[in-house]
Write an enzyme that holds these catalytic residues in place. Structure first.
Site, mmCIF file in Angstrom:
data_model
loop_
_atom_site.group_PDB
_atom_site.id
_atom_site.type_symbol
_atom_site.label_atom_id
_atom_site.label_comp_id
_atom_site.label_asym_id
_atom_site.label_seq_id
_atom_site.Cartn_x
_atom_site.Cartn_y
_atom_site.Cartn_z
ATOM 1 N N HIS A 248 -11.669 -7.311 -25.690
ATOM 2 C CA HIS A 248 -10.627 -6.637 -24.905
ATOM 3 C C HIS A 248 -9.311 -7.404 -25.010
ATOM 4 O O HIS A 248 -8.251 -6.814 -25.257
ATOM 5 C CB HIS A 248 -11.074 -6.537 -23.438
ATOM 6 C CG HIS A 248 -10.087 -5.886 -22.539
ATOM 7 N ND1 HIS A 248 -10.200 -4.568 -22.144
ATOM 8 C CD2 HIS A 248 -8.967 -6.362 -21.946
ATOM 9 C CE1 HIS A 248 -9.174 -4.267 -21.348
ATOM 10 N NE2 HIS A 248 -8.415 -5.342 -21.213
ATOM 11 N N GLU A 249 -9.389 -8.732 -24.860
ATOM 12 C CA GLU A 249 -8.170 -9.546 -24.926
ATOM 13 C C GLU A 249 -7.611 -9.600 -26.351
ATOM 14 O O GLU A 249 -6.393 -9.590 -26.537
ATOM 15 C CB GLU A 249 -8.426 -10.944 -24.373
ATOM 16 C CG GLU A 249 -8.974 -10.996 -22.957
ATOM 17 C CD GLU A 249 -8.276 -10.097 -21.949
ATOM 18 O OE1 GLU A 249 -7.075 -9.792 -22.128
ATOM 19 O OE2 GLU A 249 -8.936 -9.686 -20.983
#
Length: 136
Positions: free
Chosen positions: A126-127
């Protein structure tokens, strides 16, 4: 320093630039900001605090891992899940991989390699998407 979370999609969709040693203070700000939001946040990317640099932090429960210039080098076992984000409202479906390997530089600017699976792998992906301007 605890930083405000950026919610501007235009800014968040910009591809982040490589971090340099001069960007080490961004890491401290990410640590402080993640600690402040720990109840409902498991990771942050630098652009979420207004810095368009390739720096992320992920929570591994009892320890946080700070990564400069992280790069996904291996991924296996795709699946679909729903995620939320401090910078966006609601939940969105997205594809993730159960197991990943990421290479990065640590706070001492040493190259590291880390294999992650399950939730930690999902948070990291996600990051990493944030760094490439990908919003869920």
């Amino acid at each position: 320093m605890i930083r405000q979370i950026v919610k501007d999609p235009f800014f968040l969709q910009q591809i982040s630039k490589q971090a340099t040693k001069e960007d080490l203070p961004i890491g401290k700000d990410l640590q402080d900001t993640l600690s402040f939001h720990r109840e409902h946040c498991l990771g942050l990317a630098a652009n979420m605090i207004g810095e368009s640099k390739r720096v992320i932090i992920i929570s591994m429960g009892f320890v946080d891992i700070l990564m400069f210039n992280p790069k996904l080098v291996k991924k296996t076992n795709p699946y679909v899940t729903e995620e939320s984000c401090l910078s966006l409202s609601g939940n969105q479906k997205t594809q993730r991989y159960q197991k990943i390997t990421v290479e990065y530089l640590d706070l001492n600017w040493r190259k590291k390699s880390l294999s992650l699976n399950g939730l930690a792998a999902q948070i990291c992906q996600h990051e990493l998407d944030h760094l490439d301007g990908i919003l869920i």
